[in-house]
Write an enzyme that holds these catalytic residues in place. Structure first.
Site, PDB file in Angstrom:
ATOM      1  N   CYS A 240       0.832  -1.210   0.000  1.00 56.75           N
ATOM      2  CA  CYS A 240       0.000   0.000   0.000  1.00 56.75           C
ATOM      3  C   CYS A 240       0.865   1.258   0.000  1.00 56.75           C
ATOM      4  CB  CYS A 240      -0.924  -0.001   1.214  1.00 56.75           C
ATOM      5  SG  CYS A 240      -2.010   1.439   1.297  1.00 56.75           S
TER       6      CYS A 240
ATOM      7  N   CYS B  88      -2.749  -0.106   9.240  1.00 52.73           N
ATOM      8  CA  CYS B  88      -1.836  -1.254   9.233  1.00 52.73           C
ATOM      9  C   CYS B  88      -0.550  -0.881   9.955  1.00 52.73           C
ATOM     10  CB  CYS B  88      -1.489  -1.672   7.807  1.00 52.73           C
ATOM     11  SG  CYS B  88      -2.871  -2.281   6.823  1.00 52.73           S
TER      12      CYS B  88
ATOM     13  N   CYS C 126      -6.425   0.789  -0.660  1.00 59.27           N
ATOM     14  CA  CYS C 126      -6.512   0.070   0.607  1.00 59.27           C
ATOM     15  C   CYS C 126      -6.469  -1.426   0.340  1.00 59.27           C
ATOM     16  CB  CYS C 126      -7.799   0.421   1.366  1.00 59.27           C
ATOM     17  SG  CYS C 126      -7.861  -0.332   3.017  1.00 59.27           S
TER      18      CYS C 126
ATOM     19  N   GLU D 217     -26.777 -12.095  26.506  1.00 59.11           N
ATOM     20  CA  GLU D 217     -26.204 -10.843  25.994  1.00 59.11           C
ATOM     21  C   GLU D 217     -26.757  -9.653  26.761  1.00 59.11           C
ATOM     22  OE1 GLU D 217     -24.369  -7.849  24.259  1.00 59.11           O
ATOM     23  OE2 GLU D 217     -23.823  -9.953  23.888  1.00 59.11           O
TER      24      GLU D 217
ATOM     25  N   ASP E 167     -17.208 -15.372  24.575  1.00 61.97           N
ATOM     26  CA  ASP E 167     -16.573 -14.483  23.608  1.00 61.97           C
ATOM     27  C   ASP E 167     -16.732 -13.052  24.132  1.00 61.97           C
ATOM     28  OD1 ASP E 167     -15.394 -13.307  21.431  1.00 61.97           O
ATOM     29  OD2 ASP E 167     -17.126 -13.553  20.102  1.00 61.97           O
TER      30      ASP E 167
ATOM     31  N   CYS F 223     -10.360 -11.653  21.908  1.00 65.68           N
ATOM     32  CA  CYS F 223      -9.687 -10.676  21.048  1.00 65.68           C
ATOM     33  C   CYS F 223      -8.559  -9.977  21.805  1.00 65.68           C
ATOM     34  CB  CYS F 223     -10.691  -9.651  20.521  1.00 65.68           C
ATOM     35  SG  CYS F 223     -11.549  -8.721  21.809  1.00 65.68           S
TER      36      CYS F 223
END
Length: 398
Positions: free
Chosen positions: A50, A59, A134, A284, A330, A356
């Site tokens: 890129c 990035c 991108c 949730e 999660d 994550c």
């Protein structure tokens, strides 16, 4: 430093590190750094595809080849486990999402004279990089950038604008925050933009939450072959291929369970994939996501029971957790300390944990292991290609 050193690894924030502990920006394992700071690229130093790299904050690792990138993602997860003294039964192959695969992103925009800039911000700055290329966005999202630039140039004000893009079942969902769009001409221009680009939904946020101005048919996201309503701001895995890997791991980890509690379930990414041969409780806290999951399950007769419950303030208690054949977590980046403590104290025998954040996951994992669980399987996942953001799946059994 008095002599040349070799970069041996990439640190959590993307800098290369030498054996002496020196951090060198823009380097990867195999690169050489001399006493004067001159970098000699090694065999794993790639040419960034890129033109905006490394200025654009989207990035951090385009200078790393596939092997170096895979090693970085693997090491982030493996080292987090080692840091807590965890023994991994089997470290599964690392998954990296390909280029041009990101199906959701938030871009930033600002009117600049008679033109405008649209793109990601520079790393550590509020300055916007005007995106002309991108390599991470899905093509259908990047295709809107030029038209969004023209829209902001014509109707933007002096304030910054945020643009949320998501590839949904019916097309692209676009939410614009900060554009005034006052008057008939501006309203017509926005509707023309939605119509000309066959948007699935266009919404405006004037500071009081998104308001839909264009939605030819109800917007959905298909999860486990079930179309689920997609409320504004709902969480969605960033890539389709990454979601597939996470879901398939969850299926494999929990294959023998007749009942599953899906905790921090969101719209039901895992619940709908796991339901059918088994019953699933989807828990949730976000009301919109909970109601969307409930509506989809009821409409299709899927054995998913949706429960509205804040698991941070009111986690599933030990006696409740022990009633299920398996549990799946999660959670957000902060992890699930309170919920994991209850699971650790329960009679639960199998847990799948998707995360994550390797750091908060490792802390929670140690709590499970200390209570008698074994970390059987662990898979590093790099959905945010060329980013320092890393995810994982893991399986624990008593």
């Amino acid at each position: 430093m008095s002599e040349t050193e070799t970069i041996i690894r990439i640190a959590a924030r993307g800098d290369g590190v030498t054996p002496s502990g020196r951090h060198v920006a823009g380097s990867v394992p195999g690169d050489m750094i001399d006493a004067d700071g001159v970098l000699t690229p090694g065999p794993h130093h790639a040419a960034p595809p890129c033109p905006h790299f490394p200025t654009c904050g989207g990035c951090q690792l385009q200078h790393a080849d596939e092997e170096a990138l895979r090693r970085f993602v693997t090491d982030r997860v493996a080292h987090a486990a080692e840091g807590q003294g965890l023994q991994v039964g089997e470290l599964l192959p690392t998954h990296l999402s390909p280029a041009h695969s990101r199906r959701r992103a938030t871009l930033h925009a600002m009117k600049a004279g008679k033109s405008a800039v649209v793109g990601f911000r520079e790393g550590g700055s509020h300055r916007i990089v005007d995106m002309r290329a991108c390599h991470i966005l899905a093509p259908e999202l990047f295709a809107l950038v030029a038209s969004l630039r023209a829209l902001v140039a014509a109707h933007g004000g002096r304030q910054a604008i945020d643009i949320e893009l998501t590839a949904a079942d019916q097309g692209v969902d676009c939410t614009i925050k900060g554009i005034a769009a006052e008057g008939l001409a501006a309203t017509e221009a926005l509707l023309d933009f939605a119509r000309d680009h066959t948007l699935a939904r266009l919404s405006l946020d004037h500071g009081y939450g998104p308001e839909t101005v264009w939605e030819p048919q109800p917007l959905t996201i298909t999860l486990g072959q079930i179309p689920v309503p997609f409320p504004h701001g709902s969480f969605l895995q960033p890539t389709r291929d990454g979601e597939t890997v996470l879901v398939e791991d969850a299926r494999a980890y929990l294959a023998d369970a007749a009942t599953v509690a899906d905790l921090f379930s969101g719209l039901g990414t895992f619940a709908f994939a796991l339901a059918g041969p088994r019953k699933v409780l989807a828990v949730e806290a976000a009301r919109d996501a909970h109601l969307a999951c409930k509506a989809a399950a009821n409409a299709r007769g899927v054995p998913v029971l949706a429960m509205h419950r804040d698991l941070f303030r009111n986690p599933l208690q030990a006696d409740e957790a022990g009633r299920f054949g398996a549990l799946l977590l999660d959670p957000p980046r902060a992890g699930a300390r309170e919920q994991v403590a209850q699971i650790a104290a329960s009679g639960a025998e199998r847990v799948a944990y998707v995360s994550c954040n390797p750091v908060s996951w490792a802390r929670d994992a140690k709590m499970l292991v200390d209570s008698g669980f074994k970390l059987e399987k662990l898979r590093p996942v790099g959905q945010f290609r060329w980013s320092t953001h890393v995810e994982l799946t893991s399986c624990f059994t008593r």
